[in-house]
Design an enzyme around this catalytic site. Sequence first.
Site, PDB file in Angstrom:
ATOM      1  N   GLU A 277      10.490  -8.863  -1.704  1.00 16.80           N
ATOM      2  CA  GLU A 277      11.162  -7.718  -1.097  1.00 16.80           C
ATOM      3  C   GLU A 277      10.441  -7.418   0.194  1.00 16.80           C
ATOM      4  OE1 GLU A 277      11.349  -3.136  -1.272  1.00 16.80           O
ATOM      5  OE2 GLU A 277      12.086  -3.862  -3.215  1.00 16.80           O
ATOM      6  N   LEU A 278      11.192  -7.487   1.308  1.00 17.89           N
ATOM      7  CA  LEU A 278      10.551  -7.512   2.618  1.00 17.89           C
ATOM      8  C   LEU A 278      10.996  -6.329   3.480  1.00 17.89           C
ATOM      9  CD1 LEU A 278      10.928 -11.372   3.061  1.00 17.89           C
ATOM     10  CD2 LEU A 278       9.032 -10.098   2.031  1.00 17.89           C
TER      11      LEU A 278
ATOM     12  N   SER B  59       5.764  -7.301   4.162  1.00 14.24           N
ATOM     13  CA  SER B  59       6.434  -7.592   5.426  1.00 14.24           C
ATOM     14  C   SER B  59       7.199  -8.912   5.351  1.00 14.24           C
ATOM     15  CB  SER B  59       5.413  -7.671   6.561  1.00 14.24           C
ATOM     16  OG  SER B  59       4.595  -8.832   6.407  1.00 14.24           O
TER      17      SER B  59
ATOM     18  N   GLU C  25      11.070  -2.791  12.684  1.00 12.98           N
ATOM     19  CA  GLU C  25      10.711  -1.791  11.692  1.00 12.98           C
ATOM     20  C   GLU C  25       9.504  -0.984  12.174  1.00 12.98           C
ATOM     21  OE1 GLU C  25      10.350  -1.684   6.861  1.00 12.98           O
ATOM     22  OE2 GLU C  25       9.330  -3.325   7.895  1.00 12.98           O
TER      23      GLU C  25
ATOM     24  N   TRP D 166       0.804  -1.218   0.000  1.00  5.21           N
ATOM     25  CA  TRP D 166       0.000   0.000   0.000  1.00  5.21           C
ATOM     26  C   TRP D 166       0.840   1.272   0.000  1.00  5.21           C
ATOM     27  CZ3 TRP D 166       1.466   2.632   4.294  1.00  5.21           C
ATOM     28  CH2 TRP D 166       1.933   1.900   5.377  1.00  5.21           C
ATOM     29  N   ASN D 167       2.118   1.179   0.360  1.00  2.00           N
ATOM     30  CA  ASN D 167       2.880   2.411   0.576  1.00  2.00           C
ATOM     31  C   ASN D 167       3.324   3.081  -0.717  1.00  2.00           C
ATOM     32  OD1 ASN D 167       4.604   0.128   0.291  1.00  2.00           O
ATOM     33  ND2 ASN D 167       6.319   1.306   1.095  1.00  2.00           N
TER      34      ASN D 167
ATOM     35  N   ASP E 273      -3.150  -3.573  -2.458  1.00  2.00           N
ATOM     36  CA  ASP E 273      -3.883  -3.367  -1.211  1.00  2.00           C
ATOM     37  C   ASP E 273      -5.217  -2.693  -1.536  1.00  2.00           C
ATOM     38  OD1 ASP E 273      -3.386  -3.230   1.940  1.00  2.00           O
ATOM     39  OD2 ASP E 273      -4.439  -1.412   1.323  1.00  2.00           O
TER      40      ASP E 273
ATOM     41  N   LYS F 237      -2.682  -8.356  -7.091  1.00  2.22           N
ATOM     42  CA  LYS F 237      -3.482  -7.961  -5.925  1.00  2.22           C
ATOM     43  C   LYS F 237      -2.822  -6.768  -5.241  1.00  2.22           C
ATOM     44  CE  LYS F 237      -3.758  -9.069  -1.608  1.00  2.22           C
ATOM     45  NZ  LYS F 237      -4.262  -7.754  -1.081  1.00  2.22           N
TER      46      LYS F 237
ATOM     47  N   CYS G  94      10.109   1.166   2.449  1.00  2.00           N
ATOM     48  CA  CYS G  94      10.892   0.034   2.947  1.00  2.00           C
ATOM     49  C   CYS G  94      12.383   0.336   2.987  1.00  2.00           C
ATOM     50  CB  CYS G  94      10.604  -1.205   2.108  1.00  2.00           C
ATOM     51  SG  CYS G  94      10.852  -0.960   0.338  1.00  2.00           S
TER      52      CYS G  94
END
Length: 526
Positions: free
Chosen positions: A263-264, A242, A395, A166-167, A192, A190, A297
């Site tokens: 990518e977390l 996440s 985080e 979503w960011n 957010d 998909k 992130c």
Amino acid sequence: MASPTVPAEGAAEHTLPPALVGRLVSRVVSDGAATAAIPGPFTGEPLATIPLTSADDIGVAYGRARAAQRAWAALPVRERVRPFLRLADALVERRSEILDIIQLETGKARRHAMEEFLDVALCSLYYARRAERLLKPRRRQGLMPALTRVQELRHPKGVVALIAPWNYPFALGAADIAPALMAGNAVIHKPDTQTCLSSLWVLDLLTSLGLPEDVWQIVVGDPSDIGDPLVDGADYVSFTGSTRGGRAIAERVAPRLVGYSLELGGKNPMIVMADADVERAARGAVRACFTNAGQLCISIERMYVHEDVYGRFVPRLVELVEGMRLGSGLDFEAEMGSLTHQRQLDAVTRHVDQAVGKGATVLTGGRARPDLGPLFYEPTILTGVTGDMDLCANETFGPVVAVYKYRDEDEVIARANDTPYGLNASVWTRNTAAGRRVAARLQAGTVNVNDGYGAAYASYDSPMGGMKQSGVGRRHGAEGLLRFTEAQTVASQHLMDFEPPGALGYERFADLMAEGVKIMKKLRIR
């Protein structure tokens, strides 16, 4: 303690044209049985009502995608890239429209929405220019010179499930989907629910530019409702989110041995060396820590400042942060917008309050700003953060940074690396060679010298991703496209086989082959 100021001009009306919203939401794969209202972060008022995708809808989407993918993959690469070559010009022409959408669904400042715009335009253009070369058959060295001919072919995976956060919904959706599509895949995407409008907008635009229907489909819903069927139907999964979510996906696809890239999370360090330009580093830190209200992130959450410059750097950083302009205007005046979700505001508040309760000191910020909007939180700097505080190692994903003092290079490298994460890092120094030396010792997928994050991230010819628990695989560079393909080796043998010719015995044949090794080494054939 001064408070960040608000732009003097009033904010524009925070709504979208109903006709535009109606056209966009019609592209969601849904039977329309269930809907969700998404609030505008700037106001808390409803922004749009989105039809939700059911588990049965996911099956329908995969059926359409597989049918469309076969025809799409059969096209020459030069035809697959055409919609994306047209995209850059179309984005520029409709820039205001997409910037409004990004701001209104995320709450970010317009200058940070502009970063998303540039990312999609430039990253998709990068791959459109290079896809044909990256995907073409390649000659490879065979076992026997002139006798073994080898080609490496690249085939699409099939249908890719791409789960975007979503960011940065526009950038981390469209910019990843572009190479997946150019590689010949279909994509079930998909986003957010809160931030799906920007993805629907670019899908609508690309379809008008020649992208076939059904090769990119968007599904919207809670992961608990549609996550499993989405992942279960995929030939490859791309996920940004996440670390906890990444682990769940890896476990889900493991029995089928399906590939994935993740990518977390991150807890990214910034190192200010003794010889750093204090003014430049302080201004860079504002951008590195508070872009998109820290919901990035690769933003900086830990800052290590050499004791020789600590006394000058920290007061200047505080001064700059206290002068930041917060606001919700649909213009470029605000330097920081709001958070996107109530849960994020709650998490930021919890981290800061717990740290303060255990003895940390707030140098500036440290409070919500409901007078600006329901999800605003001041950019915040703390000192005295210790290992028993959640803020230290976990985080935060908000406009909060902890500042620490250090004495020598080995110490700060050890402290920067003392984390399960390894996504991004930043080093500030007047000696670029020394900065690069320090960078090479940091356990992070990208390291920026005299920049916070943009220099590495926006260098699309180079891979971007995380080490340790910050991810698997890379976006950008050749790998950012080739991860969506299967490599196939086709080797043909000519004139002679791997058996002794004629009456030559195997022992003599083995001797000749062994001598051949020495000859190939001498001639540098091997």
